[in-house]
Design a protein around this motif. Structure first.
Motif, PDB file in Angstrom:
ATOM      1  N   LEU A 171      -6.782  -8.783  85.861  1.00 43.99           N
ATOM      2  CA  LEU A 171      -7.041  -9.887  86.778  1.00 43.99           C
ATOM      3  C   LEU A 171      -5.785 -10.744  86.924  1.00 43.99           C
ATOM      4  N   LEU A 172      -5.317 -10.901  88.158  1.00 42.60           N
ATOM      5  CA  LEU A 172      -4.124 -11.686  88.445  1.00 42.60           C
ATOM      6  C   LEU A 172      -4.490 -12.880  89.314  1.00 42.60           C
ATOM      7  N   SER A 173      -4.004 -14.048  88.953  1.00 40.70           N
ATOM      8  CA  SER A 173      -4.296 -15.270  89.696  1.00 40.70           C
ATOM      9  C   SER A 173      -3.296 -15.458  90.829  1.00 40.70           C
ATOM     10  N   SER A 174      -3.627 -16.368  91.741  1.00 35.86           N
ATOM     11  CA  SER A 174      -2.666 -16.721  92.791  1.00 35.86           C
ATOM     12  C   SER A 174      -1.381 -17.270  92.182  1.00 35.86           C
ATOM     13  N   ALA A 175      -1.511 -18.102  91.162  1.00 44.55           N
ATOM     14  CA  ALA A 175      -0.320 -18.680  90.534  1.00 44.55           C
ATOM     15  C   ALA A 175       0.590 -17.591  89.987  1.00 44.55           C
ATOM     16  N   ALA A 176       0.011 -16.581  89.342  1.00 49.09           N
ATOM     17  CA  ALA A 176       0.806 -15.484  88.802  1.00 49.09           C
ATOM     18  C   ALA A 176       1.467 -14.682  89.908  1.00 49.09           C
ATOM     19  N   LEU A 177       0.736 -14.412  90.985  1.00 55.05           N
ATOM     20  CA  LEU A 177       1.272 -13.608  92.081  1.00 55.05           C
ATOM     21  C   LEU A 177       2.356 -14.357  92.846  1.00 55.05           C
ATOM     22  N   VAL A 178       2.172 -15.659  93.064  1.00 49.95           N
ATOM     23  CA  VAL A 178       3.200 -16.453  93.724  1.00 49.95           C
ATOM     24  C   VAL A 178       4.456 -16.518  92.861  1.00 49.95           C
ATOM     25  N   ALA A 179       4.283 -16.677  91.537  1.00 50.46           N
ATOM     26  CA  ALA A 179       5.435 -16.723  90.639  1.00 50.46           C
ATOM     27  C   ALA A 179       6.191 -15.405  90.653  1.00 50.46           C
ATOM     28  N   HIS A 180       5.457 -14.292  90.600  1.00 50.73           N
ATOM     29  CA  HIS A 180       6.126 -12.994  90.618  1.00 50.73           C
ATOM     30  C   HIS A 180       6.850 -12.778  91.943  1.00 50.73           C
ATOM     31  N   SER A 181       6.187 -13.117  93.037  1.00 53.36           N
ATOM     32  CA  SER A 181       6.817 -12.964  94.350  1.00 53.36           C
ATOM     33  C   SER A 181       8.112 -13.767  94.433  1.00 53.36           C
ATOM     34  N   THR A 182       8.097 -14.964  93.881  1.00 52.01           N
ATOM     35  CA  THR A 182       9.279 -15.814  93.922  1.00 52.01           C
ATOM     36  C   THR A 182      10.440 -15.171  93.173  1.00 52.01           C
ATOM     37  N   SER A 183      10.157 -14.613  91.997  1.00 49.26           N
ATOM     38  CA  SER A 183      11.212 -13.924  91.245  1.00 49.26           C
ATOM     39  C   SER A 183      11.719 -12.696  91.994  1.00 49.26           C
ATOM     40  N   LEU A 184      10.791 -11.921  92.564  1.00 48.81           N
ATOM     41  CA  LEU A 184      11.175 -10.685  93.241  1.00 48.81           C
ATOM     42  C   LEU A 184      12.003 -10.967  94.489  1.00 48.81           C
ATOM     43  N   LEU A 185      11.599 -11.962  95.261  1.00 51.22           N
ATOM     44  CA  LEU A 185      12.344 -12.201  96.504  1.00 51.22           C
ATOM     45  C   LEU A 185      13.749 -12.740  96.231  1.00 51.22           C
ATOM     46  N   VAL A 186      13.959 -13.353  95.049  1.00 50.90           N
ATOM     47  CA  VAL A 186      15.310 -13.779  94.683  1.00 50.90           C
ATOM     48  C   VAL A 186      16.158 -12.581  94.272  1.00 50.90           C
ATOM     49  N   VAL A 187      15.614 -11.720  93.405  1.00 55.88           N
ATOM     50  CA  VAL A 187      16.376 -10.562  92.931  1.00 55.88           C
ATOM     51  C   VAL A 187      16.625  -9.578  94.070  1.00 55.88           C
ATOM     52  N   ARG A 188      15.657  -9.417  94.960  1.00 53.64           N
ATOM     53  CA  ARG A 188      15.820  -8.520  96.106  1.00 53.64           C
ATOM     54  C   ARG A 188      16.592  -9.194  97.240  1.00 53.64           C
ATOM     55  N   GLN A 189      16.791 -10.498  97.139  1.00 52.83           N
ATOM     56  CA  GLN A 189      17.480 -11.279  98.176  1.00 52.83           C
ATOM     57  C   GLN A 189      16.803 -11.100  99.541  1.00 52.83           C
ATOM     58  N   MET A 190      15.488 -11.341  99.540  1.00 52.86           N
ATOM     59  CA  MET A 190      14.700 -11.250 100.757  1.00 52.86           C
ATOM     60  C   MET A 190      14.939 -12.487 101.617  1.00 52.86           C
ATOM     61  N   GLU A 191      15.066 -12.282 102.924  1.00 54.82           N
ATOM     62  CA  GLU A 191      15.354 -13.350 103.867  1.00 54.82           C
ATOM     63  C   GLU A 191      14.306 -13.345 104.980  1.00 54.82           C
ATOM     64  N   PRO A 192      14.218 -14.443 105.746  1.00 53.77           N
ATOM     65  CA  PRO A 192      13.300 -14.446 106.900  1.00 53.77           C
ATOM     66  C   PRO A 192      13.550 -13.236 107.797  1.00 53.77           C
ATOM     67  N   GLY A 193      12.460 -12.654 108.276  1.00 51.98           N
ATOM     68  CA  GLY A 193      12.562 -11.436 109.066  1.00 51.98           C
ATOM     69  C   GLY A 193      12.430 -10.177 108.237  1.00 51.98           C
ATOM     70  N   PHE A 194      12.369 -10.316 106.919  1.00 53.88           N
ATOM     71  CA  PHE A 194      12.190  -9.170 106.036  1.00 53.88           C
ATOM     72  C   PHE A 194      10.921  -8.426 106.438  1.00 53.88           C
ATOM     73  N   THR A 195      11.040  -7.122 106.623  1.00 61.17           N
ATOM     74  CA  THR A 195       9.908  -6.297 107.072  1.00 61.17           C
ATOM     75  C   THR A 195       9.654  -5.209 106.050  1.00 61.17           C
ATOM     76  N   PHE A 196       8.454  -5.215 105.487  1.00 58.26           N
ATOM     77  CA  PHE A 196       8.099  -4.252 104.433  1.00 58.26           C
ATOM     78  C   PHE A 196       7.058  -3.282 104.939  1.00 58.26           C
ATOM     79  N   LEU A 197       7.287  -2.003 104.674  1.00 66.70           N
ATOM     80  CA  LEU A 197       6.339  -0.944 105.024  1.00 66.70           C
ATOM     81  C   LEU A 197       5.600  -0.495 103.773  1.00 66.70           C
ATOM     82  N   SER A 198       4.282  -0.678 103.771  1.00 64.49           N
ATOM     83  CA  SER A 198       3.449  -0.218 102.650  1.00 64.49           C
ATOM     84  C   SER A 198       3.228   1.281 102.778  1.00 64.49           C
ATOM     85  N   SER A 199       4.264   2.043 102.427  1.00 65.60           N
ATOM     86  CA  SER A 199       4.166   3.507 102.475  1.00 65.60           C
ATOM     87  C   SER A 199       3.650   4.074 101.169  1.00 65.60           C
ATOM     88  N   GLY A 200       3.576   3.245 100.142  1.00 65.84           N
ATOM     89  CA  GLY A 200       2.904   3.618  98.902  1.00 65.84           C
ATOM     90  C   GLY A 200       1.526   2.995  98.879  1.00 65.84           C
TER      91      GLY A 200
END
Length: 499
Positions: A171-200
């Motif tokens: 079970l993952l909370s919104s707080a946990a998911l927002v925190a993880h997303s924040t870390s990931l978008l920094v390491v991946r250097q995601m910017e506005p306009g980032f487009t992700f394809l859920s191919s998995g």
């Protein structure tokens, strides 16, 4: 709740601050952030009318779809929990999930397995067929205001870790998911306009974590039901996809269709793979891609606990922890082991899960001494980085999927001819490991390898079935457990995670 930020809140803010930007693309469906927000409100109202209250569960039995994101966000708006189940599982596995999770609503796509699970499942859930029935349900809801929900409440359930023979829902909370997303978008250097394809698959945390990080940054989520090499190439071209869920064999399949000359893949900013691949895409220089997407993670930590991209040139090949977590290498008594010694990787912090659904004893073990115990062994290196050694209990890695021997052994032992069985992983050039079963038949019993493989395939997802079955007089044991080291030596096992 002035300090709370749920996934629903993230969407609501984007609806105001990005009124003309695309949020989701799925076939003919194209939704702006305001359109997605309205649909999610209508869906939340409709689910509420079906009895989905705070803490109740909603289950998705189907392939990738924009409906997965809508259902997750609607559950966030209600304080409920959403679970996308592994649609590749057998009817027996899906029935277990339905009975274990006890959902109030199941949204399903017809297949042999889902239809069988629906017939055998409890009558307490409302079953809504994906497609037209789902759209009618959503259209009947009212876009209205909802009571605030604390971001510490669980919102996403993902089944994982079948070390005991059956999986558990993390079970993952919104707080946990927002925190993880924040870390990931920094390491991946995601910017506005980032487009992700859920191919998995979106039941896999590796796909879900990028879907949610894309939502977090206000990017575009593109959905395709399942991986098809040519369709992925087409979508990258037409939607100018920045990132997709891809690994080696999937990239090779794309290369096999791309030389036909139809598709421009240059928008894809991805990891270097081969000379041919690198010429087609834009090799990305973010810390995430430079490190070949390296690090250590699992479902229970929201995806990634450590990133190799945070530790270029590090001694430990799992890198350094996310900025929002702590990691300790602990011994059996809960004390930290010295640098250079092997212990269990343990963690606490913002992106960790809230526990397993309806597993109080397992939760008590996993959260002993005030730390989450991952079940994996690791080592702290002198430069402070982490090396992942391998699972404390046995696990097989086939492609991107985890296969737990106990789960396959349980299926094998359910065959009337089988007296005992053990499962190992053997090196595989394409998939890293393949499943191999060592089987002891009962006195006077007969069964062929093909029969046993088919039996397992009938009970478990196809990728979990043994590729090879060998027969033996006995299974070597260490106490009650199979002696997997002896089995590996005798039957060519190897290539386990961390080795």
């Amino acid at each position: 709740m002035i300090h709370s930020l749920t996934l629903s809140d993230v969407l609501a803010e984007h609806a105001r601050s990005r009124p003309r930007e695309t949020a989701a693309v799925d076939g003919d469906v194209r939704l702006t952030y305001p359109e997605l927000d309205t649909r999610v409100s209508r869906l939340a109202d409709a689910l509420s009318a079906l009895g989905v209250a705070p803490g109740e569960r909603v289950l998705w039995l189907g392939q990738n779809s924009h409906a997965v994101l809508e259902l997750l966000l609607a559950c966030s708006r209600l304080g409920a929990v959403f679970c996308p189940a592994n649609w590749r599982q057998s009817a027996d596995e899906l029935l277990f999930v339905v009975e274990d999770l006890t959902p109030r609503v199941v949204v399903w796509e017809p297949s042999e397995a889902t239809t069988a699970a629906r017939r055998a499942g409890p009558a307490t859930a409302a079953w809504v067929r994906a497609g037209e029935e789902y759209e009618r349900l959503l259209a009947g809801g009212v876009a209205r205001e909802f009571a605030q929900v604390a971001d510490t409440e669980p919102v996403l359930a993902l089944y994982t870790a079948a070390f005991g023979g059956r999986p558990s829902a993390a079970l993952l909370s919104s707080a946990a998911l927002v925190a993880h997303s924040t870390s990931l978008l920094v390491v991946r250097q995601m910017e506005p306009g980032f487009t992700f394809l859920s191919s998995g698959p979106l039941f896999h945390v590796g796909t879900m974590m990028f879907c949610l990080a894309t939502l977090q940054i206000g990017g575009v989520n593109v959905f395709t039901p399942a991986f098809d090499a040519e369709e992925v190439c087409r979508l990258v071209d037409t939607e100018r996809v920045t990132q997709a869920f891809l690994f080696g064999p999937m990239i090779d399949a794309m290369l096999a269709v791309r030389p036909r000359g139809k598709y421009d893949l240059s928008s894809l900013r991805f990891v270097s793979h081969s000379e041919e691949w690198d010429e087609l895409i834009t090799v990305d220089d973010s810390p995430w891609c430079r490190s070949k997407m390296g690090g250590y993670g699992q479902t229970e930590v929201g995806g990634m606990l450590t990133f190799l991209g945070l530790a270029p040139g590090a001694s430990g090949f799992a890198g350094r922890p996310s900025p929002l977590v702590q990691v300790r290498i602990l011994g059996p008594g809960g004390a930290e082991v010295p640098v250079g010694e092997v212990g269990e990787i343990c963690a606490r912090g913002k992106s960790l899960f809230s526990g397993y659904f309806a597993r109080p004893d397992l939760n008590a073990d996993k959260f002993a001494y005030g730390w989450y115990h991952t079940g994996d062994l690791g080592r702290r290196e002198p430069d402070g980085t982490i090396t992942f050694i391998g699972p404390r209990l046995r696990m097989i890695k086939s492609g991107a999927e985890n296969v737990y021997p106990a789960e396959v052994e349980r299926a094998l032992r359910s065959h009337p001819a089988v007296a005992d069985a053990a499962v190992i992983g053997v090196p595989d050039e394409r998939w890293h490991q393949a499943v191999k079963a060592v089987v002891v038949l009962g006195s006077g019993a007969e069964a062929t390898a093909e029969e046993l493989i088919g039996h397992v395939k009938g009970l478990l997802a196809s990728y979990k079935k043994p590729r090879e079955v060998v027969f033996a007089d006995a299974i070597p044991r260490r106490g009650p457990a199979p002696d997997y080291d002896a089995l590996d030596r005798a039957h060519g096992g190897g290539n386990y995670p961390g080795s």
